[in-house]
Design a protein around this motif. Sequence first.
Motif, PDB file in Angstrom:
ATOM      1  N   GLY A  98       1.261  -1.014   0.284  1.00  0.00           N
ATOM      2  CA  GLY A  98       0.001   0.097  -0.383  1.00  0.00           C
ATOM      3  C   GLY A  98       1.265   1.168  -0.249  1.00  0.00           C
ATOM      4  N   THR A  99       1.905   1.319  -0.287  1.00  0.00           N
ATOM      5  CA  THR A  99       2.843   2.235  -0.010  1.00  0.00           C
ATOM      6  C   THR A  99       3.816   2.454  -2.049  1.00  0.00           C
ATOM      7  N   SER A 100       3.696   1.777  -2.628  1.00  0.00           N
ATOM      8  CA  SER A 100       3.985   2.206  -4.023  1.00  0.00           C
ATOM      9  C   SER A 100       4.056   3.608  -4.211  1.00  0.00           C
ATOM     10  N   GLY A 101       4.793   3.940  -5.280  1.00  0.00           N
ATOM     11  CA  GLY A 101       4.885   5.570  -6.011  1.00  0.00           C
ATOM     12  C   GLY A 101       5.034   6.158  -5.188  1.00  0.00           C
TER      13      GLY A 101
ATOM     14  N   GLU B 189      15.251   9.230  -3.236  1.00  0.00           N
ATOM     15  CA  GLU B 189      15.362   9.856  -5.400  1.00  0.00           C
ATOM     16  C   GLU B 189      15.436  11.946  -4.786  1.00  0.00           C
ATOM     17  N   TRP B 190      15.923  12.043  -3.634  1.00  0.00           N
ATOM     18  CA  TRP B 190      15.790  13.479  -2.924  1.00  0.00           C
ATOM     19  C   TRP B 190      16.989  13.588  -1.912  1.00  0.00           C
ATOM     20  N   VAL B 191      18.056  14.552  -1.365  1.00  0.00           N
ATOM     21  CA  VAL B 191      18.265  13.803  -0.343  1.00  0.00           C
ATOM     22  C   VAL B 191      18.435  15.840  -0.381  1.00  0.00           C
TER      23      VAL B 191
ATOM     24  N   ALA C 223       0.562  12.083   0.086  1.00  0.00           N
ATOM     25  CA  ALA C 223       0.483  10.876   1.688  1.00  0.00           C
ATOM     26  C   ALA C 223       1.792  10.861   2.031  1.00  0.00           C
ATOM     27  N   ILE C 224       2.546  11.371   2.751  1.00  0.00           N
ATOM     28  CA  ILE C 224       3.838  11.434   4.085  1.00  0.00           C
ATOM     29  C   ILE C 224       3.962  11.189   4.683  1.00  0.00           C
TER      30      ILE C 224
ATOM     31  N   ARG D 238       3.004  18.364  -4.827  1.00  0.00           N
ATOM     32  CA  ARG D 238       3.276  17.763  -4.050  1.00  0.00           C
ATOM     33  C   ARG D 238       3.206  16.591  -4.180  1.00  0.00           C
ATOM     34  N   THR D 239       3.738  15.415  -3.977  1.00  0.00           N
ATOM     35  CA  THR D 239       3.542  14.139  -4.420  1.00  0.00           C
ATOM     36  C   THR D 239       3.607  12.836  -3.540  1.00  0.00           C
ATOM     37  N   ASP D 240       2.786  12.051  -3.389  1.00  0.00           N
ATOM     38  CA  ASP D 240       3.279  11.558  -1.945  1.00  0.00           C
ATOM     39  C   ASP D 240       4.784  10.574  -1.484  1.00  0.00           C
ATOM     40  N   MET D 241       5.163  10.649  -0.449  1.00  0.00           N
ATOM     41  CA  MET D 241       6.859  10.703   0.238  1.00  0.00           C
ATOM     42  C   MET D 241       7.753  10.232   1.350  1.00  0.00           C
ATOM     43  N   CYS D 242       7.861   9.504   1.045  1.00  0.00           N
ATOM     44  CA  CYS D 242       8.242   8.545   2.656  1.00  0.00           C
ATOM     45  C   CYS D 242      10.040   9.411   2.345  1.00  0.00           C
TER      46      CYS D 242
END
Length: 382
Positions: free
Chosen positions: A6-9, A41-43, A307-308, A225-229
């Motif tokens: 449930g956390t793909s993408g 993908e981002w630091v 969703a973050i 804004r996109t879904d991020m972990c």
Amino acid sequence: MAQSNGTSGEKKVLVLQGGGALGAYQGGAYEALAAQGLEPEWVAGISIGAINSALIAGNPPERRVKRLREFWDRVSSHLLLPPLATDNASRKLFNETSAALVASTGAPGFFDPRYPPALLMPPGTPQAISIYDTTPLKATLLELVDFDLLNSGKTRFSVGAVEVVTGNQVYFDSATETITPEHIMASGALPPGFPPVEIDGKLYWDGGIVSNTPLQYVLDGSIPRTDMCIFQLDLFSARGKMPENLFDVHTREKEIRYSSRTRMGTDYSQLIQSLRRAVRRLDGVLPDDIKSTSDWELLSTHSCNAAITVVHLIHRRAVYSTQSNDYEFSRYTVNEHWRAGIDDVEHTLSHPSWINRQKPDDGLMVLDLTKELSPSSPETNS
């Protein structure tokens, strides 16, 4: 487990706080994350976090851990002997002695003491307003970081600094400008130890003077804004024990100052993200006459359905740690910090809350899964 159901993408982001020698913790944490396929993908980083970020974004995935290890082995290469004993009193003596040696002789590939000292130099010169020369750091960055790759856009890279004259915090971002060694050095130019760094005619100091974490920049700067972990790797804890002496006071003050009120920031961001999602949901039910107003136009501009998840990992100060822990670059202690980073990530990724997680319904969720680690262990819970 690298990715749960449930956390793909999700966009994976690494946020690295400043903290000098404690930054080896971030190297170990990255090694453990990479072992599970969690490449960012981002630091984004501040101070030592900016250096670690550059070593990650400026190298291909298969070379990143090697480069991080090269940097930390280099800066600790003058202090290779282990402590004579590992009881708390012996470790405190070892740590303070190691830090004193670094303060007097510098750290290889990072900084050297100025000779003659700053007090003997002409006022207004870089030599007069800093104790150390950071020229070695530039050479190290040019050797260990591929700046063409860093600027290629494959991994977004952001570092924070503070303009000396205005006192304003700024971010240098590979999404909008070409990053050079000077941008990274500016982010880590902590006064009065290090000199300000000039970029485009302006002088910059360490970003940690204003805020020691780039978390808010990441939360606000992801447009659209996109879904991020987001894995946030902090080196100072806002929580701590009541000081018992003046040395404890200095240590505690430093922790409070550089923890940058991370939990307050995530609480605020959680509220804002919930409001953004609420506005987005209203877009589907409000009548057109309301949606045509300037008020709704303003609200809808800031709405999103992202969703973050923020995975919070905090270096836990050892009971024998002292106020000099951020410039104690002995190989023994550096390896200890590195190992702690590995352990915390492995603990987090094996926790049921991570394995079974779903994208948060309310917009932002914080996972702080090392809080329950035993406070009686050598590194006490923060």
